[in-house]
Design an enzyme around this catalytic site. Sequence first.
Site, PDB file in Angstrom:
ATOM      1  N   ASP A   1       0.819  -1.225   0.000  1.00 35.50           N
ATOM      2  CA  ASP A   1       0.000   0.000   0.000  1.00 35.50           C
ATOM      3  C   ASP A   1       0.851   1.274   0.000  1.00 35.50           C
ATOM      4  OD1 ASP A   1      -1.935  -1.897   0.211  1.00 35.50           O
ATOM      5  OD2 ASP A   1      -2.953  -1.029   1.928  1.00 35.50           O
TER       6      ASP A   1
ATOM      7  N   ASP B   1      -0.779  -4.390  -3.716  1.00 38.43           N
ATOM      8  CA  ASP B   1      -1.757  -3.304  -3.815  1.00 38.43           C
ATOM      9  C   ASP B   1      -1.094  -1.937  -3.649  1.00 38.43           C
ATOM     10  OD1 ASP B   1      -3.525  -5.425  -3.895  1.00 38.43           O
ATOM     11  OD2 ASP B   1      -4.243  -5.159  -1.843  1.00 38.43           O
TER      12      ASP B   1
ATOM     13  N   ARG C   1      -6.390  -5.858  -8.983  1.00 40.60           N
ATOM     14  CA  ARG C   1      -7.589  -6.537  -8.506  1.00 40.60           C
ATOM     15  C   ARG C   1      -8.559  -5.467  -8.014  1.00 40.60           C
ATOM     16  NH1 ARG C   1      -6.069  -9.477  -2.803  1.00 40.60           N
ATOM     17  NH2 ARG C   1      -4.928  -7.774  -1.800  1.00 40.60           N
TER      18      ARG C   1
ATOM     19  N   TRP D   1     -10.755  -3.508  -5.602  1.00 38.92           N
ATOM     20  CA  TRP D   1     -11.102  -3.288  -4.203  1.00 38.92           C
ATOM     21  C   TRP D   1     -12.607  -3.013  -4.096  1.00 38.92           C
ATOM     22  CZ3 TRP D   1      -9.020   1.570  -1.166  1.00 38.92           C
ATOM     23  CH2 TRP D   1      -9.468   1.517   0.156  1.00 38.92           C
TER      24      TRP D   1
END
Length: 486
Positions: free
Chosen positions: A327, A349, A406, A408
Amino acid sequence: MRHRSRWLRLAALGAVPVAVAGIVNLPASPSSAAAPVSNGVYTLASASSGKCVNVVGASTGNAGLLAQLACDTSAGSQQFRVVSRNGGYGLVNVNSGRCVDVPYSSTVSGEQLWQWGCHAEPNQTWTFTASTASTDRYLIRSASSGMCVSNKDGSTAGGNPVVQEPCSDIARMQWRFNPTGSTPPPTTPPPSVTPTVAADGSGQYRTVQAAIDAVPTNNTQRVTITIKPGTYRQVVRVPANKPHITLRGLGSGPSNTVLVFNNSANSHGTSGSASMFVDGANFVAENLTISNDFDENSTSSGHQAVALHLNADRAVLRNVRLLGDQDTFLVNDRTRAYMVNSYVEGTVDFIFGGGTIVIDRTTVHEKRSSGGTITAASTPAEKAYGFLFYRSTITGTGSNNTNLGRPWRQGAQVLYRESSLSGTIKNSQPWTNMGDSTWQNARFLEYRNTGSGATVNGNRPQLSESQAANYTPQRYLAGTDGWNPM
């Protein structure tokens, strides 16, 4: 894998970003040539050839290239007015009224310079440093790239390109400012500018946050905070009531100025873990690094650790490095941003959120050898545009083990367009699911990508030629106000 809350606190508004400051170092008593000063009109003669900077073909339009030509003080295409600009200078061609410009804020050595419509941004801002080898010549340094104006290869040929190169006090980068007599320059050179922030006490402030705190609340004018090279360990916050702030590192590259901290989701939650929070609209960051160096081995959970939490409209990131693991970069819902000539790295991510961003000519690096997922977009379904990777380079330390993204949220929108995808990307199925959100029902797209990771198959939705016109950087960023930082 951890579960991240779908709701984040948001704030920001917008107006057009501009930037920049610079340093001027002039000798106390220059000899035969005039010291370049604001409002003076000059020809710029190369020490290696004796020829002058010229706008090719006396062009009056954008993208007119610069080359050298035999000096003619009466030719408007060779006359440049020096204009004071936030501590640095613009160079305005007298014939065209356009400014000497680094194309697209390029950091490539050898990039030929051109003219473009004038604006107060770093790719049109220059600083003049007196040559130590000759008392009447100056190095002309770009506030955007840190490189210097150069007569390519020191050629004596007419028409030879005028380019940018890493600065060196040698003949092809030494320029003599010859007054044309169009406007007599003042006799007193402008003063040098002291960096705003310097950890050693040589600036006005020792910390970046102190400089931001000193900006008046609800300021309406751009405030440029220059930061001397060094490492600044502190959480930095640009609040919503302080728009129009530019943070610019003064080093030769972004690695010289590092803003860093080490909070994590374990102690502050994911969205609260950032090393820098930006809510003020029209924010600009240039030539610096924003990092979260949290050690994942220090805890058994809560490994999300954000470097930059961006929640600001009309933000621009130029020549910036964002460093982290899980992140790294939160592009929050109110964000509309343009990132160019930069670098982002992480593991899982590491570019995520519900905002809109164009990432242009930037390297995105998966640093974990076992691979990971680059994006976790949470674009609201009613928002047309989310993340666009444009003309960028995707790299990694692993092979065929990294996902492009992907969802969220189910409406997630991500496009990789005209980018180079290395072999780190999973060829057969580069998109994956996140909880109940499936990649097939997200808005995941590719268009004209290249590289060994850019295979086309049924698991890799592609834009058609007709659709591509609606997915340009300009469309992503325009909003309702027509913003175009490119």
